[in-house]
Design a protein around this motif. Structure first.
Motif, PDB file in Angstrom:
ATOM      1  N   SER A   2       0.977  -1.105   0.002  1.00  0.00           N
ATOM      2  CA  SER A   2      -0.026   0.044  -0.086  1.00  0.00           C
ATOM      3  C   SER A   2       0.813   1.167   0.020  1.00  0.00           C
ATOM      4  O   SER A   2       2.241   1.288   0.271  1.00  0.00           O
ATOM      5  N   LEU A   3       0.282   2.251  -0.371  1.00  0.00           N
ATOM      6  CA  LEU A   3       1.065   3.669  -0.427  1.00  0.00           C
ATOM      7  C   LEU A   3       1.714   4.047   0.955  1.00  0.00           C
ATOM      8  O   LEU A   3       2.800   4.559   1.216  1.00  0.00           O
ATOM      9  N   THR A   4       0.699   3.509   1.827  1.00  0.00           N
ATOM     10  CA  THR A   4       1.182   4.022   3.414  1.00  0.00           C
ATOM     11  C   THR A   4       2.481   3.195   3.766  1.00  0.00           C
ATOM     12  O   THR A   4       3.326   3.596   4.489  1.00  0.00           O
ATOM     13  N   ASN A   5       2.520   1.972   3.239  1.00  0.00           N
ATOM     14  CA  ASN A   5       3.718   1.160   3.687  1.00  0.00           C
ATOM     15  C   ASN A   5       4.877   1.779   2.749  1.00  0.00           C
ATOM     16  O   ASN A   5       6.096   1.830   3.619  1.00  0.00           O
ATOM     17  N   ILE A   6       4.943   2.515   1.878  1.00  0.00           N
ATOM     18  CA  ILE A   6       5.819   3.092   1.108  1.00  0.00           C
ATOM     19  C   ILE A   6       6.506   4.219   2.282  1.00  0.00           C
ATOM     20  O   ILE A   6       7.631   4.530   2.482  1.00  0.00           O
ATOM     21  N   THR A 123       6.073  12.713  -3.426  1.00  0.00           N
ATOM     22  CA  THR A 123       5.514  11.926  -4.566  1.00  0.00           C
ATOM     23  C   THR A 123       4.470  11.235  -4.216  1.00  0.00           C
ATOM     24  O   THR A 123       3.385  11.210  -4.717  1.00  0.00           O
ATOM     25  N   ILE A 124       4.759  10.494  -3.107  1.00  0.00           N
ATOM     26  CA  ILE A 124       3.746   9.419  -2.451  1.00  0.00           C
ATOM     27  C   ILE A 124       2.372  10.109  -1.859  1.00  0.00           C
ATOM     28  O   ILE A 124       1.233   9.994  -2.256  1.00  0.00           O
ATOM     29  N   TYR A 126       1.333  13.143  -3.194  1.00  0.00           N
ATOM     30  CA  TYR A 126       0.729  13.618  -4.396  1.00  0.00           C
ATOM     31  C   TYR A 126      -0.221  12.359  -5.067  1.00  0.00           C
ATOM     32  O   TYR A 126      -1.454  12.367  -5.252  1.00  0.00           O
ATOM     33  N   MET A 127       0.413  11.246  -4.878  1.00  0.00           N
ATOM     34  CA  MET A 127      -0.292  10.061  -5.488  1.00  0.00           C
ATOM     35  C   MET A 127      -1.380   9.687  -4.724  1.00  0.00           C
ATOM     36  O   MET A 127      -2.717   9.459  -5.031  1.00  0.00           O
ATOM     37  N   LEU A 128      -1.476   9.781  -3.306  1.00  0.00           N
ATOM     38  CA  LEU A 128      -2.553   9.347  -2.124  1.00  0.00           C
ATOM     39  C   LEU A 128      -3.560  10.433  -2.401  1.00  0.00           C
ATOM     40  O   LEU A 128      -4.849  10.034  -2.691  1.00  0.00           O
ATOM     41  N   LEU A 129      -3.166  11.653  -2.732  1.00  0.00           N
ATOM     42  CA  LEU A 129      -4.328  12.623  -3.042  1.00  0.00           C
ATOM     43  C   LEU A 129      -4.957  12.431  -4.129  1.00  0.00           C
ATOM     44  O   LEU A 129      -6.189  12.667  -4.322  1.00  0.00           O
TER      45      LEU A 129
END
Lengths: 136, 133
Positions: A2-6, A123-124, A126-129
């Motif tokens: 998941s993105l939060t893991n990153i 970047t992450i 931005y991706m989440l948003l």
């Protein structure tokens, strides 16, 4: 996965780089100091961090951590200074093995890596948003 | 009808998940770029997707001739896909990490992610149009 893991991975990296900058600053500050242990004066020994991987997830991806902080094996510098109270019988004085140039380069390296990780976090974010904005 | 809409987004789900997975592997590489004995990890996106599609195309009917009509499964199954990831650990192992290369890959991957999200948004708009008539 998941993105939060990153974000967690970036977090571990930021912690490590911060610690490495701290170690370099410590080495630079103490490049002329002596340790006093058991009634003996010994020159300061430079320290270095050894990295290892941290918290493997089920896909085999991992963060980073400092495994241990060890003393370097560089030989001490010796200068001829018979007037110094700590110099030996032949008049030589042992100085710490901190290589100022090395430490500066290490410090720059760590700060660049810190920046790289910060940019990744941006970047992450931005991706989440973007993901949140689906269907808007 | 709602089932159909679900299936409609199944493929996008897989794509987004694999983009995130790739992003995570790159983040892991950058974080560990100075770790001794670290092997660079990367997933082969094309190979992974191909594998998923192929694994989903299998059905119970035996085909004895090439001209037999093959039954196609409706869409991909996300659970199946994650199982493949876990099983095969499709990492191309490569020793050294080049931080510049990784950063560019990271950026590229994030842009591709945004493209996928734009595609999803378009799909949703289309569905809206179909509903409104």
């Amino acid at each position: 996965m998941s993105l939060t893991n990153i974000l967690n991975i970036c977090n571990t990296a930021l912690n490590v780089e911060e610690k490495r900058i701290e170690i370099s600053a410590n080495n630079l500050a103490n490049s002329e100091s002596t340790d006093y242990k058991n009634g003996k004066f010994t020159p300061y020994t430079a320290k270095i961090a050894i990295l290892s991987t941290y918290k493997k997830d089920k896909y085999g991806l991992e963060g980073v951590k400092i495994k241990e902080i060890v003393k370097t094996k560089d030989p001490y510098k010796k200068i001829y200074n018979p007037n110094h109270p700590l110099s030996d019988s032949k008049g030589y004085l042992k100085l710490s093995n901190v290589n100022v140039l090395n430490e500066t380069v290490n410090y720059l390296n760590a700060s660049r890596r810190y920046e790289a990780n910060l940019e990744m976090i941006k970047t992450i974010k931005y991706m989440l948003l973007k993901t949140v904005s689906i269907c808007k | 009808m709602l089932n159909n809409i679900n299936d409609f987004f199944e493929f996008n789900k897989i794509i987004l998940n694999s983009r995130i997975f790739k992003q995570e592997s790159i983040a892991s590489n950058i974080a560990n770029s100075e770790t001794p004995n670290y092997n660079r990890k990367d997933i082969d996106f094309k190979d992974l997707l191909n594998n998923t599609i192929l694994s989903n195309r299998k059905n119970d009917l035996t085909i004895t001739c090439n001209s037999h009509i093959k039954k196609k499964n409706k869409y991909f199954n996300i659970n199946n896909y994650i199982k493949i990831l876990e099983k095969k650990n499709k990492f191309k192992k490569n020793k050294s990490v080049n931080i510049n290369e990784e950063k560019i890959k990271f950026l590229k991957n994030s842009l591709e992610y945004e493209i996928d999200i734009a595609l999803i948004n378009n799909k949703i708009k289309n569905i809206y149009l179909a509903i409104q008539g």
